[in-house]
Design an enzyme around this catalytic site. Structure first.
Site, mmCIF file in Angstrom:
data_model
loop_
_atom_site.group_PDB
_atom_site.id
_atom_site.type_symbol
_atom_site.label_atom_id
_atom_site.label_comp_id
_atom_site.label_asym_id
_atom_site.label_seq_id
_atom_site.Cartn_x
_atom_site.Cartn_y
_atom_site.Cartn_z
ATOM 1 N N THR A 187 20.291 54.211 -74.527
ATOM 2 C CA THR A 187 18.891 54.200 -74.115
ATOM 3 C C THR A 187 18.649 55.081 -72.894
ATOM 4 O OG1 THR A 187 18.538 52.018 -75.026
ATOM 5 C CG2 THR A 187 17.197 52.576 -73.126
ATOM 6 N N ARG A 215 14.827 44.557 -86.429
ATOM 7 C CA ARG A 215 15.356 44.161 -85.106
ATOM 8 C C ARG A 215 14.711 44.998 -83.983
ATOM 9 N NH1 ARG A 215 18.069 46.699 -80.540
ATOM 10 N NH2 ARG A 215 19.152 45.034 -79.450
ATOM 11 N N VAL A 216 14.262 44.314 -82.963
ATOM 12 C CA VAL A 216 13.731 44.985 -81.774
ATOM 13 C C VAL A 216 14.490 44.461 -80.567
ATOM 14 C CG1 VAL A 216 11.684 45.300 -80.329
ATOM 15 C CG2 VAL A 216 11.434 45.244 -82.810
ATOM 16 N N ASP A 218 15.320 44.932 -76.151
ATOM 17 C CA ASP A 218 14.578 44.710 -74.909
ATOM 18 C C ASP A 218 13.685 45.884 -74.517
ATOM 19 O OD1 ASP A 218 17.093 46.101 -74.567
ATOM 20 O OD2 ASP A 218 16.685 46.083 -72.415
ATOM 21 N N THR A 237 19.256 49.281 -69.480
ATOM 22 C CA THR A 237 19.989 49.714 -70.671
ATOM 23 C C THR A 237 21.152 48.765 -70.898
ATOM 24 O OG1 THR A 237 21.314 51.442 -71.702
ATOM 25 C CG2 THR A 237 21.362 51.361 -69.298
ATOM 26 N N GLY A 238 21.402 48.436 -72.160
ATOM 27 C CA GLY A 238 22.517 47.545 -72.453
ATOM 28 C C GLY A 238 22.254 46.740 -73.705
ATOM 29 N N GLY A 240 20.645 44.583 -75.804
ATOM 30 C CA GLY A 240 19.263 44.141 -75.669
ATOM 31 C C GLY A 240 19.035 42.645 -75.761
HETATM 32 N N1 ASP Z 1 18.835 48.031 -74.870
HETATM 33 C C1 ASP Z 1 18.821 48.762 -76.106
HETATM 34 C C2 ASP Z 1 18.608 47.822 -77.257
HETATM 35 O O1 ASP Z 1 19.182 46.746 -77.268
HETATM 36 C C3 ASP Z 1 20.102 49.486 -76.372
HETATM 37 C C4 ASP Z 1 20.552 50.392 -75.277
HETATM 38 O O2 ASP Z 1 20.289 50.163 -74.106
HETATM 39 O O3 ASP Z 1 21.201 51.388 -75.646
HETATM 40 O O4 ASP Z 1 17.935 48.186 -78.199
#
Ligand code: ASP
Length: 320
Positions: A187, A215-216, A218, A237-238, A240
């Protein structure tokens, strides 16, 4: 393996314009990061950072600066957002983005769009030209059509690397956060403070490889992946699901506003204590009314860059 790391820049307490960006956190190992690969990422980060900085140095506001930085990151095939977005189970793309203007308390977001090159621009359009905050799927694309957005076809997002990654995930029947071999969460996001002291944050993603059922994560959820008020702006980022359950971006802001905790401590505690205790991998960037941007992550690395007026721009990848 977690590798705790907080990057901070001290001794800057004026309300000078400042900007930070991220291109995702994850298991980015020194052994796997060749000089050539690192230079490639650093250049992409640097171009985005300069683009956001240009808005601020030309007297632009924080919201426009974060949008511009994220737009440039979306245009790069290197990150899991916009052009470089990962593939869904069906082999398509469902992109999410959100942004928030701390000064006015306005927010805009889109989820599950598949024909928009720059979801962050559509999220801004929602913020500025709709009575809503979050639009999803075909509804968001109808809105984009009405607002005169250009649509791209599937090939625009096609990256051979993403295709191979998707095929592997299908074989393993696994929903992956970007590519699991590196455990990178790709992200992208930005936080900024402008010359008037206004704060803003924006975040954009392609989500998870092989995701299905709509799926959605964060990223498009204001308060989870993105938040800004008069005290702090946050972009995450991480993994979600962890960021959603902990409403991470707002959790940082609430600690700052309600508990009087400084931005660095609030950011650190949420990522290194709350998330880490649950196994929630990732990181965030944040910026307060004064002081330097904060970049914190509980993974070995996070693609990132930062700038404060009067100083050179900097980019980094690893945690040390
Ligand atoms: N946070 C994002 C999600 O879960 C993924 C990411 O940070 O790469 O969709």
């Amino acid at each position: 393996m977690f590798c705790p790391f907080v990057h901070e820049m001290k001794n800057k307490s004026e309300t000078t314009p400042a900007l930070a960006i991220h291109g995702g956190a994850g298991t980015i190992l020194r052994s796997e990061l060749t000089q050539e690969r690192a230079a490639y990422y650093e250049e992409a980060l640097s171009i985005a950072l300069k683009a956001g900085k240009r808005v601020l140095t030309n007297g632009g506001n924080a919201l426009d600066a974060v949008v511009e930085a994220v737009r440039v990151l979306e245009d790069s095939p290197m990150f899991n957002a916009g052009r470089g977005a990962v593939l869904t189970h069906e082999g398509g793309h469902e992109l999410d983005a959100s942004l928030m203007d701390g000064a006015m308390g306005r927010a805009g977001a889109v989820a599950g769009v598949s024909r928009i090159a720059n979801p962050v621009l559509l999220a801004k359009e929602v913020l500025e030209h709709s009575e809503h905050v979050l639009l999803c799927g075909s509804g968001a694309e109808n809105f984009a059509d009405q607002r005169g957005f250009t649509f791209v076809d599937r090939d625009y997002f096609f990256e051979p690397y993403r295709f191979r990654q998707w095929q592997e995930a299908l074989v393993l029947d696994r929903v992956q956060l970007d590519h699991t071999s590196e455990k990178k969460f790709g992200t992208v996001g930005a936080v900024a403070r402008d010359a008037s002291g206004n704060l803003a944050a924006a975040t954009s993603t392609g989500g998870m490889t092989n995701k299905r059922y709509g799926r959605v994560g964060d990223t498009p959820v204001v308060g989870a992946g993105t938040f800004a008020d008069d005290w702090v702006a946050v972009s995450c980022t991480g993994h979600g699901e962890f960021f959603l359950r902990n409403v991470v971006a707002h959790e940082v802001a609430a600690r700052v506003r309600l508990a009087g905790v400084d931005v660095e401590t609030a950011s650190h505690d949420v990522v290194m204590k709350v998330l880490k205790a649950q196994g929630g991998e990732g990181g965030l960037i944040s910026i307060g009314k004064e002081g330097p941007p904060i970049m914190v992550f509980n993974t070995p690395g996070m693609y990132r860059g930062w700038w404060i007026e009067g100083e050179l721009e900097q980019v980094a990848i690893l945690g040390d």
